[in-house]
Structures are given as structure tokens and as C-alpha cells.
Scaffold this motif. Sequence first.
Motif, PDB file in Angstrom:
ATOM      1  N   THR A  92       0.834  -1.207   0.000  1.00 28.69           N
ATOM      2  CA  THR A  92       0.000   0.000   0.000  1.00 28.69           C
ATOM      3  C   THR A  92       0.865   1.253   0.000  1.00 28.69           C
ATOM      4  OG1 THR A  92      -1.779  -1.153   1.152  1.00 28.69           O
ATOM      5  CG2 THR A  92      -1.811   1.248   1.242  1.00 28.69           C
ATOM      6  N   HIS A  93       1.907   1.263   0.833  1.00 29.83           N
ATOM      7  CA  HIS A  93       2.809   2.419   0.870  1.00 29.83           C
ATOM      8  C   HIS A  93       3.553   2.576  -0.464  1.00 29.83           C
ATOM      9  CE1 HIS A  93       1.944   3.242   4.951  1.00 29.83           C
ATOM     10  NE2 HIS A  93       2.772   2.382   5.521  1.00 29.83           N
ATOM     11  N   LEU A  94       4.056   1.469  -0.987  1.00 27.24           N
ATOM     12  CA  LEU A  94       4.788   1.536  -2.246  1.00 27.24           C
ATOM     13  C   LEU A  94       3.893   2.005  -3.379  1.00 27.24           C
ATOM     14  CD1 LEU A  94       7.052  -1.664  -2.181  1.00 27.24           C
ATOM     15  CD2 LEU A  94       7.721   0.704  -1.823  1.00 27.24           C
ATOM     16  N   ARG A  95       2.668   1.522  -3.399  1.00 26.06           N
ATOM     17  CA  ARG A  95       1.734   1.938  -4.449  1.00 26.06           C
ATOM     18  C   ARG A  95       1.506   3.445  -4.391  1.00 26.06           C
ATOM     19  NH1 ARG A  95      -3.174   3.544  -5.324  1.00 26.06           N
ATOM     20  NH2 ARG A  95      -4.173   3.036  -7.324  1.00 26.06           N
ATOM     21  N   GLU A  96       1.382   3.973  -3.195  1.00 26.14           N
ATOM     22  CA  GLU A  96       1.179   5.410  -3.051  1.00 26.14           C
ATOM     23  C   GLU A  96       2.378   6.193  -3.589  1.00 26.14           C
ATOM     24  OE1 GLU A  96      -0.061   8.664   0.407  1.00 26.14           O
ATOM     25  OE2 GLU A  96      -0.138   6.509   0.844  1.00 26.14           O
ATOM     26  N   VAL A  97       3.569   5.692  -3.317  1.00 24.87           N
ATOM     27  CA  VAL A  97       4.782   6.354  -3.801  1.00 24.87           C
ATOM     28  C   VAL A  97       4.880   6.259  -5.324  1.00 24.87           C
ATOM     29  CG1 VAL A  97       7.307   6.296  -3.769  1.00 24.87           C
ATOM     30  CG2 VAL A  97       6.039   6.045  -1.634  1.00 24.87           C
ATOM     31  N   VAL A  98       4.629   5.074  -5.869  1.00 29.36           N
ATOM     32  CA  VAL A  98       4.691   4.906  -7.327  1.00 29.36           C
ATOM     33  C   VAL A  98       3.620   5.759  -8.013  1.00 29.36           C
ATOM     34  CG1 VAL A  98       4.452   3.255  -9.224  1.00 29.36           C
ATOM     35  CG2 VAL A  98       5.720   2.609  -7.170  1.00 29.36           C
ATOM     36  N   LYS A  99       2.428   5.798  -7.464  1.00 27.62           N
ATOM     37  CA  LYS A  99       1.342   6.605  -8.028  1.00 27.62           C
ATOM     38  C   LYS A  99       1.740   8.078  -8.059  1.00 27.62           C
ATOM     39  CE  LYS A  99      -3.626   7.562  -7.380  1.00 27.62           C
ATOM     40  NZ  LYS A  99      -3.554   9.028  -7.143  1.00 27.62           N
ATOM     41  N   PHE A 100       2.332   8.559  -6.980  1.00 25.36           N
ATOM     42  CA  PHE A 100       2.749   9.956  -6.931  1.00 25.36           C
ATOM     43  C   PHE A 100       3.848  10.233  -7.952  1.00 25.36           C
ATOM     44  CE2 PHE A 100       5.039  13.560  -4.831  1.00 25.36           C
ATOM     45  CZ  PHE A 100       4.017  14.482  -4.908  1.00 25.36           C
ATOM     46  N   ALA A 101       4.804   9.288  -8.064  1.00 23.53           N
ATOM     47  CA  ALA A 101       5.870   9.437  -9.062  1.00 23.53           C
ATOM     48  C   ALA A 101       5.286   9.459 -10.470  1.00 23.53           C
ATOM     49  CB  ALA A 101       6.889   8.314  -8.911  1.00 23.53           C
ATOM     50  N   ALA A 102       4.296   8.607 -10.730  1.00 20.96           N
ATOM     51  CA  ALA A 102       3.665   8.563 -12.049  1.00 20.96           C
ATOM     52  C   ALA A 102       2.981   9.893 -12.367  1.00 20.96           C
ATOM     53  CB  ALA A 102       2.655   7.418 -12.107  1.00 20.96           C
ATOM     54  N   GLU A 103       2.345  10.484 -11.366  1.00 19.35           N
ATOM     55  CA  GLU A 103       1.697  11.786 -11.555  1.00 19.35           C
ATOM     56  C   GLU A 103       2.712  12.869 -11.890  1.00 19.35           C
ATOM     57  OE1 GLU A 103      -0.324  12.246  -7.862  1.00 19.35           O
ATOM     58  OE2 GLU A 103      -1.930  10.839  -8.373  1.00 19.35           O
ATOM     59  N   LYS A 104       3.946  12.678 -11.412  1.00 22.62           N
ATOM     60  CA  LYS A 104       5.026  13.624 -11.697  1.00 22.62           C
ATOM     61  C   LYS A 104       5.829  13.212 -12.937  1.00 22.62           C
ATOM     62  CE  LYS A 104       4.395  16.181  -7.992  1.00 22.62           C
ATOM     63  NZ  LYS A 104       4.035  17.620  -8.081  1.00 22.62           N
ATOM     64  N   ASP A 105       5.316  12.207 -13.658  1.00 26.56           N
ATOM     65  CA  ASP A 105       5.997  11.649 -14.829  1.00 26.56           C
ATOM     66  C   ASP A 105       7.406  11.176 -14.486  1.00 26.56           C
ATOM     67  OD1 ASP A 105       6.082  10.775 -17.480  1.00 26.56           O
ATOM     68  OD2 ASP A 105       6.972  12.654 -18.188  1.00 26.56           O
ATOM     69  N   SER A 106       7.543  10.569 -13.318  1.00 28.28           N
ATOM     70  CA  SER A 106       8.822  10.039 -12.885  1.00 28.28           C
ATOM     71  C   SER A 106       8.748   8.514 -12.801  1.00 28.28           C
ATOM     72  CB  SER A 106       9.221  10.658 -11.543  1.00 28.28           C
ATOM     73  OG  SER A 106      10.573  10.361 -11.244  1.00 28.28           O
ATOM     74  N   PHE A 107       9.708   7.912 -12.125  1.00 21.06           N
ATOM     75  CA  PHE A 107       9.886   6.464 -12.187  1.00 21.06           C
ATOM     76  C   PHE A 107      10.454   5.976 -10.858  1.00 21.06           C
ATOM     77  CE2 PHE A 107      12.542   2.755 -13.121  1.00 21.06           C
ATOM     78  CZ  PHE A 107      11.755   2.000 -13.988  1.00 21.06           C
ATOM     79  N   ILE A 108       9.973   4.817 -10.418  1.00 19.06           N
ATOM     80  CA  ILE A 108      10.461   4.210  -9.175  1.00 19.06           C
ATOM     81  C   ILE A 108      11.137   2.882  -9.486  1.00 19.06           C
ATOM     82  CG2 ILE A 108       9.805   3.195  -6.961  1.00 19.06           C
ATOM     83  CD1 ILE A 108       9.467   6.203  -6.969  1.00 19.06           C
ATOM     84  N   ARG A 109      12.330   2.697  -8.978  1.00 21.63           N
ATOM     85  CA  ARG A 109      13.048   1.423  -9.108  1.00 21.63           C
ATOM     86  C   ARG A 109      12.985   0.693  -7.761  1.00 21.63           C
ATOM     87  NH1 ARG A 109      14.813  -1.001 -13.552  1.00 21.63           N
ATOM     88  NH2 ARG A 109      15.802   0.925 -14.251  1.00 21.63           N
ATOM     89  N   ILE A 110      12.429  -0.517  -7.778  1.00 22.86           N
ATOM     90  CA  ILE A 110      12.363  -1.322  -6.562  1.00 22.86           C
ATOM     91  C   ILE A 110      13.677  -2.074  -6.401  1.00 22.86           C
ATOM     92  CG2 ILE A 110      11.186  -3.212  -5.377  1.00 22.86           C
ATOM     93  CD1 ILE A 110       8.650  -2.439  -6.910  1.00 22.86           C
ATOM     94  N   ASP A 111      14.411  -1.754  -5.353  1.00 22.96           N
ATOM     95  CA  ASP A 111      15.675  -2.430  -5.091  1.00 22.96           C
ATOM     96  C   ASP A 111      15.424  -3.873  -4.660  1.00 22.96           C
ATOM     97  OD1 ASP A 111      17.520  -0.480  -5.694  1.00 22.96           O
ATOM     98  OD2 ASP A 111      17.536   0.376  -3.684  1.00 22.96           O
ATOM     99  N   MET A 112      16.320  -4.768  -5.071  1.00 23.69           N
ATOM    100  CA  MET A 112      16.268  -6.150  -4.617  1.00 23.69           C
ATOM    101  C   MET A 112      17.132  -6.282  -3.366  1.00 23.69           C
ATOM    102  SD  MET A 112      14.826  -9.001  -5.141  1.00 23.69           S
ATOM    103  CE  MET A 112      14.198  -8.877  -6.817  1.00 23.69           C
ATOM    104  N   GLU A 113      16.577  -6.937  -2.361  1.00 18.25           N
ATOM    105  CA  GLU A 113      17.306  -7.090  -1.100  1.00 18.25           C
ATOM    106  C   GLU A 113      17.741  -8.543  -0.938  1.00 18.25           C
ATOM    107  OE1 GLU A 113      15.751  -4.007   1.858  1.00 18.25           O
ATOM    108  OE2 GLU A 113      13.998  -4.405   0.603  1.00 18.25           O
ATOM    109  N   ASP A 114      17.958  -8.996   0.274  1.00 19.59           N
ATOM    110  CA  ASP A 114      18.514 -10.335   0.433  1.00 19.59           C
ATOM    111  C   ASP A 114      17.497 -11.421   0.077  1.00 19.59           C
ATOM    112  OD1 ASP A 114      16.856 -10.372   2.648  1.00 19.59           O
ATOM    113  OD2 ASP A 114      18.476 -10.421   4.116  1.00 19.59           O
ATOM    114  N   SER A 115      17.938 -12.672   0.080  1.00 20.53           N
ATOM    115  CA  SER A 115      17.159 -13.770  -0.503  1.00 20.53           C
ATOM    116  C   SER A 115      15.792 -13.968   0.137  1.00 20.53           C
ATOM    117  CB  SER A 115      17.958 -15.067  -0.450  1.00 20.53           C
ATOM    118  OG  SER A 115      18.362 -15.369   0.879  1.00 20.53           O
ATOM    119  N   GLN A 116      15.638 -13.628   1.410  1.00 22.51           N
ATOM    120  CA  GLN A 116      14.333 -13.786   2.063  1.00 22.51           C
ATOM    121  C   GLN A 116      13.275 -12.856   1.479  1.00 22.51           C
ATOM    122  OE1 GLN A 116      14.125 -12.381   6.177  1.00 22.51           O
ATOM    123  NE2 GLN A 116      15.820 -10.965   5.801  1.00 22.51           N
ATOM    124  N   CYS A 117      13.723 -11.820   0.755  1.00 24.66           N
ATOM    125  CA  CYS A 117      12.808 -10.805   0.223  1.00 24.66           C
ATOM    126  C   CYS A 117      12.452 -11.007  -1.245  1.00 24.66           C
ATOM    127  CB  CYS A 117      13.427  -9.413   0.374  1.00 24.66           C
ATOM    128  SG  CYS A 117      13.822  -8.941   2.076  1.00 24.66           S
TER     129      CYS A 117
END
Length: 291
Positions: A92-117
Motif C-alpha cells: 500500500t505504501h509503495l503503491r502510493e509512492v509509485v502513483k505519486f511518481a507517475a503523476e510527476k511523470d517520474s519512475f520508481i526502481r524497486i531495489d532487490m534485497e537479500d534472498s528472504q525478500c
Amino acid sequence: MPKKLVWVFSKRYIAGETMEEGLLASKLLNEKGIEVTVDILGEFITTLAEAEKNRDEYLEVIERFTADNVKGNFSIKPTMFGLLIDKEVCYTHLREVVKFAAEKDSFIRIDMEDSQCVDMEIDIFRRLRTEFPKHVGLVLQAYLRRTESDIIALNDINNKNYPISFRLCKGIYVEPEHLAFKGYDEVREHYLTDLKYMFENKMYAGIATHDKYLVEEALKLIEEMNIPKNMYEFQMLYGVTPELRQSIVDGGHKMRVYVPFGQQWFNYSTRRLKENPKMAQHIIKALFIRG
């Protein structure tokens, strides 16, 4: 090592502790013809209140950087948003951030973390890409044994109108041998295999490496496969291999630098030290020389 001593090493690789310092570093890179991906430092939080705070900070940073016309985008770590506490709250938090970035015509890169994630982060990426195909991408780590099969599986959401966007790096988290390749040449080999598959399947490739050999091999693939310049870019960390970085820019290729900043710089810095333990020797030697 004491925190103050680690900062001696860190200040070369971190833009600063404040948004203003991150903004200044990004603008200076833009002036050199280099784009950025902005990262607020922090990960593996323990409360959902921290997740909400991190969401608000990202919204503020996106607002400020886009208002100042910084050429770049934003990187986020899902564990900052509560991934290991409550996956749906994180989404839910990530969606809000991506939605806001999209409204600003920007882009979000989701970082990959350790294997459990990994599984959770791929799932969140799939869900967000369905809704925001132009505005979200994912990081993949070549040293994980599963990565090639992950790329192949994700090809089902790739399409020519909105090519799937990956940042491909070697990987930095300490993983057991049954999950990750350990040999230096072995990791290089799988990096190039993954990159070639991306090119063959018309995926957008962020070639994230400071390894001169991999840069040269990537350039060979680009030439041999006639990859258009709008389908790839090179990416590097702030403060790392500036000469190699400049040579890529001078060659006419797009370059993006990962610009981290924030109060939570210590864990990021210690990972860099673990990646390159010789740096500790250089730090201590430099202190004595100054003395």
C-alpha cells in the motif's frame, strides 16, 4: 570499526545526510550529463510507524526533486516500508509512492534485497507494473542462482509498448552457496548471460557494474546485437570508479548514478566495507598520514 571512523570512508560514497545535500549532488551530476537515481538510506525497519514515516519522506523528496527538474528517478527498498512486518501494508505504501511518481511523470526502481525478500519483491513489482507499466522497474542480482529463471518468468509481463525495466547488478548481500554463485568469474558469466537474455527479449537494461571487463563485454553485446540507445543505460554508485564512468559518458552512452543520502548511512557503508575489506586498511593509513 567505530562509527566516526566508518564515516571517513562513507563520505565519499554518500551524498550527505540531508535532502539538500542529495539535491546538490544530483544537480552537479546532471551538469556533467549524468542522470541519477535517488535513494533515501534505510532498510529492515522494526515498526509500521517507521514505514509510514519513510513513505512520507519519499513523497516529499519526489515533490522537491521533480519541482527542481532534476534529471533522474528514485530507488526504494521495500523493507523500509515494512515488507518483513506486513507485506500488504508495504504494498500500500509503495503503491502510493509509485502513483505519486507517475503523476510527476517520474519512475520508481524497486531495489532487490537479500534472498528472504526476493519472492515478495517480485510479487509486489508484478502488481505495481500492471497498474503503472511506465513508472516502475526492478533490480535483479546476477549472483543469485535463481535470477536467470526469474528474468525468463517475468518476460510474460514484457511488451513492446512498455518494455520491462531491470537494473542488473552483481549482488552484495552475503548468501549461502546453495543460493548464490561464489566464484568471481562464475558471477561474471551469469551476469552476461542474463544481460544477453534481456537484450534478446527487448527488455530495458540498466547495466549496473563497476567491473571494467563487464562494461567492455556489455559494449560488445550492444554493438553486435545493434541495441538502440533507448533500450539500455549504464549505472554506477556515487563516488565509485569515476574514470570508468566518464569514459562511458564520453562514448555517448547514457549513465545514471545511484545517489544515496540520509541519516541511516551506517548499514549502507558497512556493506560497502564488507564488499571491499581493503578499504579499512586505507582508512586507517589515511588517518595516520594526516596525523
